[in-house]
Each structure stands twice: as C-alpha cells, then as structure tokens.
Design a protein around this motif. Structure first.
Motif, PDB file in Angstrom:
ATOM      1  N   SER A 161       0.734  -1.328   0.078  1.00  0.00           N
ATOM      2  CA  SER A 161      -0.235  -0.163   0.353  1.00  0.00           C
ATOM      3  C   SER A 161       0.980   1.221  -0.101  1.00  0.00           C
ATOM      4  O   SER A 161       2.052   1.425   0.065  1.00  0.00           O
ATOM      5  N   VAL A 162       0.002   2.045  -0.413  1.00  0.00           N
ATOM      6  CA  VAL A 162       1.300   3.925  -0.400  1.00  0.00           C
ATOM      7  C   VAL A 162       0.100   4.729   0.383  1.00  0.00           C
ATOM      8  O   VAL A 162      -1.197   4.141   0.114  1.00  0.00           O
ATOM      9  N   VAL A 221      -3.488  -2.547  -1.694  1.00  0.00           N
ATOM     10  CA  VAL A 221      -3.156  -3.754  -2.942  1.00  0.00           C
ATOM     11  C   VAL A 221      -3.411  -4.592  -1.994  1.00  0.00           C
ATOM     12  O   VAL A 221      -2.662  -5.488  -1.719  1.00  0.00           O
ATOM     13  N   GLY A 222      -4.483  -6.168  -2.360  1.00  0.00           N
ATOM     14  CA  GLY A 222      -4.241  -7.086  -1.337  1.00  0.00           C
ATOM     15  C   GLY A 222      -4.040  -8.193  -2.265  1.00  0.00           C
ATOM     16  O   GLY A 222      -4.202  -8.498  -3.415  1.00  0.00           O
ATOM     17  N   ALA A 247      -7.550  -4.072  -5.907  1.00  0.00           N
ATOM     18  CA  ALA A 247      -6.855  -3.109  -5.150  1.00  0.00           C
ATOM     19  C   ALA A 247      -8.082  -2.158  -4.976  1.00  0.00           C
ATOM     20  O   ALA A 247      -9.672  -2.071  -5.589  1.00  0.00           O
ATOM     21  N   ILE A 248      -7.622  -1.162  -3.861  1.00  0.00           N
ATOM     22  CA  ILE A 248      -8.521  -0.942  -2.632  1.00  0.00           C
ATOM     23  C   ILE A 248      -8.425   0.784  -3.151  1.00  0.00           C
ATOM     24  O   ILE A 248      -7.840   0.899  -2.533  1.00  0.00           O
ATOM     25  N   ALA A 249      -9.056   1.537  -2.677  1.00  0.00           N
ATOM     26  CA  ALA A 249      -8.921   3.499  -2.818  1.00  0.00           C
ATOM     27  C   ALA A 249     -10.269   3.187  -2.521  1.00  0.00           C
ATOM     28  O   ALA A 249     -10.520   4.067  -2.967  1.00  0.00           O
ATOM     29  N   PRO A 250      -9.816   4.569  -1.035  1.00  0.00           N
ATOM     30  CA  PRO A 250     -11.675   4.613  -0.857  1.00  0.00           C
ATOM     31  C   PRO A 250     -10.990   6.482  -1.753  1.00  0.00           C
ATOM     32  O   PRO A 250     -10.139   6.903  -1.650  1.00  0.00           O
ATOM     33  N   PHE A 279     -11.023  -3.374  -7.913  1.00  0.00           N
ATOM     34  CA  PHE A 279     -10.846  -3.608  -9.440  1.00  0.00           C
ATOM     35  C   PHE A 279      -9.890  -4.829  -9.012  1.00  0.00           C
ATOM     36  O   PHE A 279      -9.046  -4.398  -8.400  1.00  0.00           O
ATOM     37  N   SER A 280      -9.268  -5.564  -9.833  1.00  0.00           N
ATOM     38  CA  SER A 280      -8.898  -6.678 -10.132  1.00  0.00           C
ATOM     39  C   SER A 280      -7.973  -6.441 -11.530  1.00  0.00           C
ATOM     40  O   SER A 280      -8.327  -5.741 -12.207  1.00  0.00           O
ATOM     41  N   PHE A 281      -6.618  -6.665 -11.089  1.00  0.00           N
ATOM     42  CA  PHE A 281      -5.841  -6.605 -12.480  1.00  0.00           C
ATOM     43  C   PHE A 281      -4.362  -7.856 -12.177  1.00  0.00           C
ATOM     44  O   PHE A 281      -4.254  -8.074 -10.986  1.00  0.00           O
TER      45      PHE A 281
END
Length: 346
Positions: A161-162, A221-222, A247-250, A279-281
């Motif tokens: 994560s960042v 990013v999980g 990927a998860i971003a609030p 979303f996934s990637f």
C-alpha cells in the motif's frame, strides 16, 4: 535486494517442479525474537523439541536485531537450497515476507510458523497458530506453489500500500513498542491515524492500457483472500484465487467518513460503501497525476515500510514460492479454529 532477475517475466506462466522434501530434510528456521526473553526461549525450545522428537534436524537462527533479518534469511535460504532442506520463517507477516523473499531468490522450499498479530498468510493456508501444532504440520506438509505479488523489486504475500496505510503501520509499530502487541493496540492506532492529518494522493493508475486518475487517501493492493473476505470484499477474494491482485482505494471522505469506512471494514461490510474504488488486475503502474516534488513514496509491504522510486509497478507472479502446506485434515482444523476465534478486522 533485487529479485527481478530471478523471477520469470510476469506475463509468462511458470511451472516449477513440485519436489517434495526428503524424509530426512533439515529445517533451517529463521525466528524473530520479538517478545520477551522467557517467551522467546519457550518458542525456541518448542521448535527444537518437536523436530527432535520426530528425528529431524533443526538449524535455528534467532534474530535479535531487525537489521540482521535480511542477511540471516539469505544465509539460511542458501543453506536450505544447497542441502535439500526447507527454510522456515517463525514470526509475523513481516518476518514471513523477508524469508519468503529469499526462498524465492534461492528457489528452495519454504515453511511458516505464524507468530504475528493477524497471521493472515498462515491462516489462509491452513497453518495452525499454535506453535507446537504448526511445527508438527511441517512434518507431513505437501509442497504447494503460492502466488506472490510484487511492487517494483519487492515481493508481498498479504498486501502492499501507499498513502495513509503506511502511515498507520508506522504509528502502530510505535504504539506497540509502548503498549505491547495486541489487536486492541492495532485498532487504537488505526483510529488515531484516521483522525490525524494526512495528505491525499493524486495518482494515475495504468492497467492494461486503461488510465484512470484518482484522488485517494490510500491505495491498498491485496494478495490475501482471507483479508479481502473479512473486510467485506469477497469478489476481490475470488479474483485473487483466479491469479490476480486486488486494488482498493477510498475516495476522499473526511475524517468522519474515514472512520465510517474503517468501521465498515471491521464489520465486514466495506464492499457496501459507495465511495470506494475496487478492481482486480495482473499489472498496475502508479504515477503521480501531476508534477510532484516527491519522487519517492513510502510503500508498505506486509507491514514493513520502505521508500520506493516512482512510478510504482504492481504485478502478480504465480508459482514461484514453494510453500509447505499442511495436509488437508490439519489445514481444515486450523481453518475452523481460526474462524471461530477471530473477528473481522480492517
């Protein structure tokens, strides 16, 4: 440490030979001292006694200084590879990450004795949290290739994560040094950080030729199905099982809104939030969305925070970590035990 040269390009699937450890394969254990002297001595004696009772050789290195962890892990993984043994990480997710990093570089078998606060990696793979049972599980475990994530030249097993999340981890480590290791301390630190001051990221995300600009307090990013399910992002957990990262971003929501998102995550309902992008990637490049004086960002990988050069490239790599996974019966029992004793955590 750079592992890029030792890992096949991410677009090319890699099929590693599944070589089971021999009946007399030695275990090269890297153990994080972490706790008080008495508890550390008990853990060390437990590992040695269980393996000795099974007639197996154990080489154990105790890590008192975190600065020495990388060197010790590198040396033990090299010995495991040279002698047909298994390098084993005994500690939390950070220790497991470092030893796994060297197992991938050396191409040796890898085992885990979970000793951390959340133990997401161990619980996902059915590894008992009880130390005696975890050591016994190594003895009849089967080799299973495990997906890893990478961000630039570092691997991650659980998440990377960042933004706000690395800040939260640094605050948590400081609070743990003062108040001890517990889930209560971890939750307290998260709340304190969420109510503090932080600067949202303005980033551009490029995946499969599609670019989106995003303003967010943190990009998470999980790479762990259990963690995704516990915070209420089950579809992302399914994507992980299909060889992708999540990927998860609030979106910016203010302090009260951030507390609300954290509460949703704790209750396993983050997927119901309207102000979360997910979303996934397989590959994702992260750049600054506009000119920024910050060429380096703090990046957390499995709880360890380092600074990395921009842009950041996240990618999935399959089949490069050869994990000793407990037999089905042991794994099932460990999973049931973990689910019955754990509450969802963000």
């Amino acid at each position: 440490m750079n592992v890029v040269s030792s890992i096949t390009h991410e677009s090319t699937p890699v099929s590693m030979p599944l070589v089971e450890p021999g009946p007399n394969a030695a275990f090269y254990v890297v153990m994080n001292a972490g706790s008080g002297h008495a508890e550390t001595a008990l853990r060390e004696s437990t590992i040695r006694d269980v393996l000795a009772a099974a007639g197996r050789t154990c080489h154990l290195e105790l890590v008192d200084d975190p600065e020495e962890l990388c060197d010790i892990a590198r040396r033990m993984a090299a010995l495991a590879k040279e002698n047909g043994g298994v390098v084993v990480a005994a500690g939390g997710d950070g220790t497991i990450n470092t030893v796994a990093h060297e197992a991938v570089r050396q191409g040796c078998l890898f085992g885990v004795l979970p000793q951390g606060t959340f133990n997401y990696f161990g619980r996902t793979h059915g590894i008992p949290e009880d130390l005696t049972e975890a050591v016994r599980a190594l003895l009849d475990a089967r080799v299973t290739p495990v997906q890893i994530g990478m961000v630039n030249d570092r691997i991650f097993l659980v998440n990377a994560s960042v933004g706000l999340y690395p800040q939260l981890l640094e605050a948590r480590e400081e609070d743990k040094r003062q108040y001890g290791r517990s889930r209560v301390v971890a939750i307290f630190s998260a709340l304190k950080t969420a109510l503090g001051r932080y600067r949202p990221l303005r980033i551009a995300l490029d995946s499969e030729g599609i670019t989106r600009k995003l303003r967010t307090p943190t990009l998470f990013v999980g790479n762990n199905r259990l963690q995704m399910e516990q915070v209420g992002m089950a579809p992302m957990g399914i994507a992980l099982e299909e060889g992708e990262l999540a990927a998860i971003a609030p979106r910016p929501v203010g302090k009260l809104g951030m507390l609300g998102l954290m509460l949703r995550g704790a209750l396993g309902r983050l997927g119901d939030a309207d102000n979360v992008v997910a979303f996934s990637f397989k590959r994702l490049t992260v750049k600054h969305a506009r000119l920024s004086p910050r060429r380096r960002l703090k990046v957390a990988t499995d709880g360890e925070v380092t600074k990395m050069e921009m842009p950041l490239t996240f990618r999935v790599v399959e089949g490069r970590l050869m994990l000793l996974k407990p037999a089905a019966r042991t794994a099932s029992a460990a999973g049931l035990s973990g689910l019955s004793s754990q509450r969802p955590h963000c």
